[in-house]
Design an enzyme around this catalytic site. Structure first.
Site, PDB file in Angstrom:
ATOM      1  N   SER A  31      -7.182   5.095   4.324  1.00  0.00           N
ATOM      2  CA  SER A  31      -7.141   4.339   3.061  1.00  0.00           C
ATOM      3  C   SER A  31      -7.496   2.875   3.321  1.00  0.00           C
ATOM      4  CB  SER A  31      -5.736   4.386   2.448  1.00  0.00           C
ATOM      5  OG  SER A  31      -5.590   5.511   1.622  1.00  0.00           O
ATOM      6  N   ASN A  55      -2.163  19.433   1.059  1.00  0.00           N
ATOM      7  CA  ASN A  55      -3.330  18.802   1.688  1.00  0.00           C
ATOM      8  C   ASN A  55      -3.127  18.652   3.201  1.00  0.00           C
ATOM      9  OD1 ASN A  55      -4.501  16.347   2.927  1.00  0.00           O
ATOM     10  ND2 ASN A  55      -5.656  16.192   1.037  1.00  0.00           N
ATOM     11  N   THR A  60      -4.807  12.464   6.970  1.00  0.00           N
ATOM     12  CA  THR A  60      -3.406  12.602   7.383  1.00  0.00           C
ATOM     13  C   THR A  60      -3.304  13.695   8.455  1.00  0.00           C
ATOM     14  OG1 THR A  60      -2.755  11.976   5.157  1.00  0.00           O
ATOM     15  CG2 THR A  60      -1.044  12.940   6.536  1.00  0.00           C
ATOM     16  N   LYS A  75       5.153   2.328  -3.035  1.00  0.00           N
ATOM     17  CA  LYS A  75       5.031   3.738  -3.421  1.00  0.00           C
ATOM     18  C   LYS A  75       5.158   3.822  -4.923  1.00  0.00           C
ATOM     19  CE  LYS A  75       4.573   7.693  -1.190  1.00  0.00           C
ATOM     20  NZ  LYS A  75       3.992   7.806   0.161  1.00  0.00           N
ATOM     21  N   LYS A 130       0.840  -1.192   0.000  1.00  0.00           N
ATOM     22  CA  LYS A 130       0.000   0.000   0.000  1.00  0.00           C
ATOM     23  C   LYS A 130       0.872   1.237   0.000  1.00  0.00           C
ATOM     24  CE  LYS A 130      -4.107   1.882   0.596  1.00  0.00           C
ATOM     25  NZ  LYS A 130      -3.734   2.726  -0.550  1.00  0.00           N
ATOM     26  N   LYS A 134       5.358   2.092   8.337  1.00  0.00           N
ATOM     27  CA  LYS A 134       4.172   2.849   8.768  1.00  0.00           C
ATOM     28  C   LYS A 134       2.978   1.905   8.935  1.00  0.00           C
ATOM     29  CE  LYS A 134       3.749   6.597   6.355  1.00  0.00           C
ATOM     30  NZ  LYS A 134       3.360   7.533   5.249  1.00  0.00           N
TER      31      LYS A 134
END
Ligand code: GLU
Length: 430
Positions: A357, A219, A188, A104, A68, A92
């Protein structure tokens, strides 16, 4: 062969390895990404010419679940950077106990130079190029720097066209109308806010007596600035890639957000009594100046490698919350530690995005959608629970919060890797 940023990232792994018992096999496996894909993406430009863009997708480790991680559109995107970002995603997800691995992706491009249609063709072209590498049970992309829900919408549509079936769970951070989750856009920032509030509760400090400087007004940065402002913190400085503004009495964040949305620049209105002024050039500061302001909390929320061995000795903040991925280098960590500056690490602080997510992925697979209250409640529980455990590990082992976060994640990763079979298992002939 490991390259520089990934090497630097690996130093955190090495530091944590002393405090956790995992097999040598497992430690070895985590030092390099499982698979790295480099693609050429041909895009028909508006003037009729054809341009080839370079894209990447890296799947770092999938021992704990499908990989992810977001997709970044930025001129600095390169393989080393994407591999490092995939490394951080692995730790993470494990730090938050999500049943996911790390990945990523990115494209080397300045999206601000493209028209809307060129951007759409590039986004769809990227999915054409990586479609065999991703999947709802394999690897699940999401937004990252300079990508957003609209781009995720094009991407999931393109994937569904290729797969010839709707597949909402292949990408998260989608628009709500295409199966996105409530609360993903602010996740986030909200996750970081929960961790920050937990730290404040422990220290007994009051928001109105706490000053904050925040680098990066994308963001995560802008939404966190808003949450902090609404909770009564004194946000004295913010910046974007052009530079920053600083007002010791505290900035009016909603007005900055409004200016940024309408004019793409950072300006602010501040009020004294009933009189409101537009902040003028005297309040302008550079990104470097912002980092060395004397504040209680510094929040790097932009690019990686912002605080290095070169400027770490100039940092005057008491606490740093890493909302960006990798804003502090390993060499800078040592300097900050020695100076007693407490760093709340990225793999905890900015994990709210990937956590929601994960919620989105669950909702897509169940076909049952949650309320915003449910999302916030679950996110808060997960962030605060893991933050507490990391905090306790740091206190017990007398190590930094960063090393504690890696120990916390590594224990879970190590157990999963070991459960698949280790050298000790085979050589003992059980
Ligand atoms: N790009 C975000 C991160 O760095 C979110 C990734 C995701 O949602 O998968 O954590």
């Amino acid at each position: 062969m490991l390259t520089s940023t990934l090497c630097d990232a690996n130093r955190r792994l090495t530091a944590a390895l002393q405090y956790v018992k995992i097999s040598a096999d497992a430690a070895e496996r985590l030092k390099a990404p499982k698979a790295s894909l480099i693609v050429a993406i041909p895009v028909r430009m508006d003037d009729g010419s054809l341009r080839i863009f370079q894209g990447y997708r890296v799947r770092y480790d999938d021992t704990r679940g499908p990989t992810k991680g977001g997709i970044r559109f930025h001129p600095d995107v390169n393989l080393d950077q994407v591999q490092s970002l995939a490394f951080w995603m692995t730790f993470k997800c494990a730090a938050l106990n999500l049943p996911l691995g790390g990945a990523k992706g990115g494209i080397t491009v300045n999206p601000k130079e493209l028209s809307r249609l060129e951007l759409e063709r590039l986004s769809r072209g990227y999915i054409d190029a990586i479609a065999d590498f991703i999947g709802a049970d394999v690897d699940i992309p999401a937004p990252d720097m300079y990508t957003n829900a609209m781009i995720m919408g094009w991407m999931v549509d393109q994937y569904s066209i290729i797969a010839r079936r709707l597949s909402p769970a292949v990408i998260t951070g989608k628009p709500l109308s295409l199966g996105g989750s409530q609360g993903r856009e602010t996740a986030t920032a909200r996750g970081a806010f929960y961790v920050l509030e937990a730290m404040m509760a422990r220290s007994g400090r009051l928001p109105q007596h706490t000053t904050v400087a925040l680098q990066g007004f994308g963001n995560a940065g802008s939404m966190l600035a808003r949450l902090l402002f609404e909770a009564g913190y004194r946000v004295v400085a913010v910046s974007d890639s052009q530079g920053g503004i600083f007002l010791p009495q505290g900035l009016d964040i909603p007005s900055i957000q409004a200016f940024k949305a309408s004019s793409r620049s950072l300006k602010a209105v501040y009020c004294e009594g009933s009189v409101c002024h537009l902040s003028q050039a005297h309040a302008l500061i550079s990104n470097a100046e912002l980092l060395s302001l004397e504040v209680d909390i510094l929040i790097p929320a932009a690019l990686e490698n912002q605080i290095t061995a070169d400027n770490a000795s100039q940092i005057k903040a008491r606490h740093i919350f890493e909302v960006a991925n990798g804003p502090i280098t390993a060499a800078a960590d040592a300097i900050l530690d020695a100076r007693g500056i407490q760093v709340f690490p990225d793999i905890l602080v900015n994990a709210g995005g990937v956590t929601v997510s994960y919620f989105e992925w669950i909702q897509n697979r169940n076909g049952l959608y949650w309320s915003i209250e449910d999302v916030h409640r679950r996110l808060k529980t997960m962030m605060v629970t893991e933050a507490d455990q990391i905090w306790q590990r740091a206190e017990t082992l007398k190590i930094s919060l960063r090393t504690a976060a890696y120990v916390h994640a590594l224990e879970r990763l190590g157990q999963a890797l070991d459960a698949k079979g280790t050298r000790e298992y085979y050589t003992n002939g059980i």
